[in-house]
Design a protein around this motif. Structure first.
Motif, PDB file in Angstrom:
ATOM      1  N   HIS A 115       0.820  -1.218   0.000  1.00  0.00           N
ATOM      2  CA  HIS A 115       0.000   0.000   0.000  1.00  0.00           C
ATOM      3  C   HIS A 115       0.853   1.267   0.000  1.00  0.00           C
ATOM      4  O   HIS A 115       0.333   2.369   0.212  1.00  0.00           O
ATOM      5  N   ARG A 167      -1.132   6.952  -0.524  1.00  0.00           N
ATOM      6  CA  ARG A 167      -1.423   7.627  -1.786  1.00  0.00           C
ATOM      7  C   ARG A 167      -2.667   8.480  -1.611  1.00  0.00           C
ATOM      8  O   ARG A 167      -3.786   7.985  -1.768  1.00  0.00           O
ATOM      9  N   MET A 180      -4.668   8.431 -10.005  1.00  0.00           N
ATOM     10  CA  MET A 180      -4.423   7.096  -9.446  1.00  0.00           C
ATOM     11  C   MET A 180      -3.862   6.112 -10.472  1.00  0.00           C
ATOM     12  O   MET A 180      -2.893   5.409 -10.195  1.00  0.00           O
ATOM     13  N   ASN A 181      -4.465   6.059 -11.634  1.00  0.00           N
ATOM     14  CA  ASN A 181      -3.942   5.096 -12.612  1.00  0.00           C
ATOM     15  C   ASN A 181      -2.542   5.463 -13.076  1.00  0.00           C
ATOM     16  O   ASN A 181      -1.725   4.579 -13.354  1.00  0.00           O
ATOM     17  N   ILE A 223      -0.263   4.106 -10.521  1.00  0.00           N
ATOM     18  CA  ILE A 223      -0.206   2.638 -10.607  1.00  0.00           C
ATOM     19  C   ILE A 223       0.646   2.221 -11.812  1.00  0.00           C
ATOM     20  O   ILE A 223       1.502   1.338 -11.704  1.00  0.00           O
ATOM     21  N   ASP A 242      -8.992  14.031  -2.077  1.00  0.00           N
ATOM     22  CA  ASP A 242      -7.675  13.375  -2.093  1.00  0.00           C
ATOM     23  C   ASP A 242      -7.689  12.070  -1.302  1.00  0.00           C
ATOM     24  O   ASP A 242      -6.679  11.667  -0.736  1.00  0.00           O
ATOM     25  N   PRO A 257      -8.548   8.465  -2.392  1.00  0.00           N
ATOM     26  CA  PRO A 257      -8.983   7.409  -3.305  1.00  0.00           C
ATOM     27  C   PRO A 257      -9.498   6.202  -2.511  1.00  0.00           C
ATOM     28  O   PRO A 257      -9.205   6.085  -1.320  1.00  0.00           O
ATOM     29  N   GLU A 266      -8.825   3.197  -2.093  1.00  0.00           N
ATOM     30  CA  GLU A 266      -7.882   2.332  -1.374  1.00  0.00           C
ATOM     31  C   GLU A 266      -7.555   2.880   0.019  1.00  0.00           C
ATOM     32  O   GLU A 266      -7.219   2.115   0.926  1.00  0.00           O
ATOM     33  N   GLU A 267      -7.600   4.204   0.156  1.00  0.00           N
ATOM     34  CA  GLU A 267      -7.237   4.822   1.440  1.00  0.00           C
ATOM     35  C   GLU A 267      -8.473   5.138   2.284  1.00  0.00           C
ATOM     36  O   GLU A 267      -8.355   5.737   3.347  1.00  0.00           O
ATOM     37  N   THR A 320      -9.719   9.166 -16.368  1.00  0.00           N
ATOM     38  CA  THR A 320      -8.577   8.243 -16.347  1.00  0.00           C
ATOM     39  C   THR A 320      -8.812   7.038 -15.435  1.00  0.00           C
ATOM     40  O   THR A 320      -7.898   6.249 -15.223  1.00  0.00           O
ATOM     41  N   SER A 321      -9.997   6.904 -14.876  1.00  0.00           N
ATOM     42  CA  SER A 321     -10.216   5.829 -13.892  1.00  0.00           C
ATOM     43  C   SER A 321     -10.305   4.442 -14.530  1.00  0.00           C
ATOM     44  O   SER A 321      -9.944   3.441 -13.896  1.00  0.00           O
ATOM     45  N   HIS A 322     -10.793   4.373 -15.757  1.00  0.00           N
ATOM     46  CA  HIS A 322     -10.855   3.114 -16.524  1.00  0.00           C
ATOM     47  C   HIS A 322     -11.272   1.922 -15.663  1.00  0.00           C
ATOM     48  O   HIS A 322     -12.365   1.910 -15.122  1.00  0.00           O
ATOM     49  N   ARG A 368     -10.723   1.059 -12.827  1.00  0.00           N
ATOM     50  CA  ARG A 368     -11.017   1.291 -11.412  1.00  0.00           C
ATOM     51  C   ARG A 368     -12.495   1.605 -11.170  1.00  0.00           C
ATOM     52  O   ARG A 368     -12.975   1.544 -10.037  1.00  0.00           O
TER      53      ARG A 368
END
Lengths: 396, 275
Positions: free
Chosen positions: A7, A16, A23-24, A27, B130, B132, B134-135, B157-159, B161
């Motif tokens: 992470h 992050r 984000m991408n 990654i 800020d 995302p 995951e956090e 740009t998330s595509h 995700r």
């Protein structure tokens, strides 16, 4: 276990914290980096550039006159100031530049404080045929006019940043904002071991050559390990690269020197570890100079490269687990140290580096004659001569 | 039931696109923000985003940066924003309120304390630009416990995700219309519309769009394909232009009407339209 984990965490720090738009890109960058770092041809390309273009390995010089004058430990200097463009920043810029080219990016953006990372980025962009925009606070452009002109000579566009305190923190914000707008075709070349994962990991990987060489050189000369390593810390890229090869050697004391500006008892300092608290700033959780409402406070240092209210998450972690110690020295102490080093060793250090020198001036005399301190001379002082002249005039 | 759910369900029935203004709380001062909110509601706002000023707003362009600086110049805090939410209820405002804050002010207040206090202050949703997904585990779980919707952002740009993000969505999904930070745009490429379509195909949660929407044509275009439209920078700029009059008590009522009129005009061509 060395971080970061999956992470992007070093213990509780890192992560992050960025707009979804990025984000991408982060990654993808992480993936490309992991491929390159294990790829022999990438490593060969980087190695060749570091050797033939940047001037590695840098020397390890024993500062005998300075050691004798202080009368304590033997002092050694790791000479990153001898590199092309004048500081350790080129190590990371070459690595990230090659990475950007591998990823098919044609343009890079970068932030800069003292201008050293900006110059390194502009240099690498010219070398690799990439376009380059460097975001720089207006206040720093004034303090570092020489570097602004160098970047322009190299064909980079220097974009003045007029928000906030007009220094490194605001340049970093603006570079990130610009990246959000052009993320698909542009690489963001971050200059310090800060920011969202994977940047702290990437910057460390490209700076760890400093510590790796130091370890080999020192072992070859002294057949033992040094007792103390000292490096200056703003975001902390030279320090993390310098410390890295020694983190597992418990006998080696690691000391990061922050800027105490006008003093830790004033509001005008940049001592993030001494005075900061955990918080999210520019994409990662680390220590931050902030008020109790979470507003980031302006930092102050005579050195533009240390004038930053954050610090890399791995440094926050090394402090947290008590593996490294962080101390702070004032503007005045740093200015004094520039002269002492110049007069004893013939080396004019950058104002950033001067903070580490100032700490060595304090600690070396207290240590025995058979102890060894290695100081990372992260950059040369050419860029700072006008600041130094102004300081001397004001304090005459 | 969360007020956002009720509001969007009713709007869907009517075939009306939600009008969602954003204001930076404390710009130009707290008293003015308090006066503006009922005027925005009267001009047709269905949901209002309350922006918490933060010193380093990474996702924001110059207009909201300036508003933030004005609000911070007199020390507006996240606690003040919650207090304002309570005060507006006393004033009789009944539109759902969404708190928009960067993560650091929330963290320093304390995630649990902030969300509990927000719920008590009548906040229905939370947007953290800020953070995302995951956090976001802690914030999401705590928000759920307190009946507050954590509204996620998705970007062009998330595509891949998108599916994971909308799986956690509550309240509405905030689609970022185009690359870049907040701020008015002249026009929009097809990517924003494609994004809305993708998101809508993956979830029943209402889909709203924001970033750059600043003209009645933009609202008209987007209102054909989404459930709500967020107007931030264009409104904040209007507030900036009227700030002197807004700060002058003798001219405030008229200035407030002028700002509200701007919002009403933006939505004048939307399908269903704000009233």
């Amino acid at each position: 276990m060395r971080g970061p984990d999956a992470h992007g965490r070093f213990g509780p720090f890192g992560g992050r914290y960025v707009p979804e738009t990025l984000m991408n890109a982060l990654i993808d960058l992480e993936q490309a980096f992991r491929q390159c770092i294990d790829d022999q041809s990438f490593q060969e390309d980087l190695h060749t550039l570091l050797e033939e273009y940047a001037g590695r390995p840098t020397s390890l010089h024993e500062a005998s006159r300075l050691s004798d004058a202080l009368g304590g430990a033997r002092i050694w200097l790791k000479r990153e100031d001898l590199l092309h463009t004048g500081a350790h920043k080129i190590n990371n810029a070459l690595g990230q530049g090659l990475l950007a080219r591998r990823m098919g990016k044609r343009a890079i953006i970068a932030e800069t404080g003292a201008g050293q990372h900006g110059v390194a980025s502009a240099t690498v962009a010219a070398l690799l045929g990439l376009t380059c925009h460097v975001y720089m606070g207006e206040e720093d452009m004034r303090r570092q006019q020489l570097n602004v002109f160098r970047m322009q000579l190299l064909g980079a566009h220097v974009v003045p940043v007029t928000s906030g305190t007009r220094t490194l923190k605001d340049a970093g914000n603006e570079a990130l904002r610009q990246w959000v707008a052009q993320v698909e075709h542009t690489a963001y070349m971050l200059g310090s071991a800060v920011g969202p994962h994977p940047y702290p990991m990437i910057v460390r990987a490209f700076q760890r050559i400093i510590g790796k060489e130091t370890r080999q050189q020192f072992l070859a000369r002294c057949n033992t390990l040094p007792d103390v390593l000292v490096a200056c810390v703003g975001g902390g890229s030279n320090a993390i690269g310098f410390f890295d090869a020694f983190v597992d050697d418990a006998s080696v004391q690691l000391i990061g020197v922050e800027a105490a500006g006008s003093g830790l008892d004033t509001d005008a300092h940049a001592a993030t570890v001494s005075k900061g608290t955990p918080g999210v700033f520019q994409g990662s959780l680390s220590l931050v100079l902030q008020d109790r409402h979470g507003q980031v406070l302006p930092a102050h240092s005579i050195s533009a490269g240390l004038d930053y209210p954050g610090i890399g998450p791995e440094h926050a972690y090394l402090h947290h687990i008590n593996r490294a110690q962080y101390v702070a020295v004032t503007d005045d102490e740093a200015m004094h140290a520039v002269e002492v080093l110049a007069r004893h060793e013939g080396i004019i250090a950058a104002l950033e580096t001067a903070h580490a020198v100032a700490y060595v001036l304090k600690c070396a005399p207290r240590m025995p004659r058979d102890a060894h301190i290695v100081l990372c001379v992260s950059g040369r002082g050419d860029k700072d001569v006008s600041t130094m002249m102004a300081y001397k005039e004001a304090h005459a | 039931m969360n007020a956002l759910h009720t509001t969007f369900a009713a709007l869907r029935k009517q075939g009306t696109v939600a009008c969602i203004p954003f204001v930076t709380v404390g710009d130009p001062d707290l008293e003015v923000t308090r006066a503006l909110l009922p005027a925005l509601a009267a001009a047709g706002a269905h949901v209002i985003e309350l922006g918490v000023p933060y010193s380093d707003p990474l996702a924001d362009g110059p207009v909201i940066q300036r508003a933030t600086a004005r609000a911070l110049a007199h020390g507006t805090t996240i606690g003040d924003v919650l207090q304002l939410a309570q005060d507006t209820r006393i004033d009789g405002l009944d539109v759902p309120l969404v708190l928009f804050s960067y993560i650091n002010p929330i963290m320093q207040y304390g995630i649990n304390a902030l969300i509990a206090d927000a719920a008590r202050s009548g906040i229905s949703g939370l947007i953290v630009p800020d953070l995302p997904y995951e956090e976001a585990q802690d914030v999401r779980a705590t928000a759920r416990d307190h009946g507050i919707a954590l509204i996620p952002l998705v970007a062009p740009t998330s595509h891949a995700r998108i599916a994971s993000i909308v799986a956690h969505a509550d309240g509405f999904v905030y689609c970022v219309s185009s690359l870049g930070v907040t701020g008015e745009r002249a026009s929009f490429a097809s990517e924003g519309f494609a994004l809305i379509e993708t998101v809508a195909s993956l979830t029943d949660v209402p889909v709203c769009v924001g970033f750059g929407i600043s003209a009645p044509e933009h609202v008209a275009q987007f209102s054909r394909c989404c459930d709500g439209i967020i107007v931030g920078s264009a409104l904040v700029r209007t507030i900036e232009q009227h700030s002197e009059a807004l700060l002058d008590r003798s001219r405030r009522v008229q200035a407030t009407r002028d700002v509200a009129h701007f919002l009403r005009t933006l939505f004048s061509q939307s399908s269903g339209g704000a009233q």
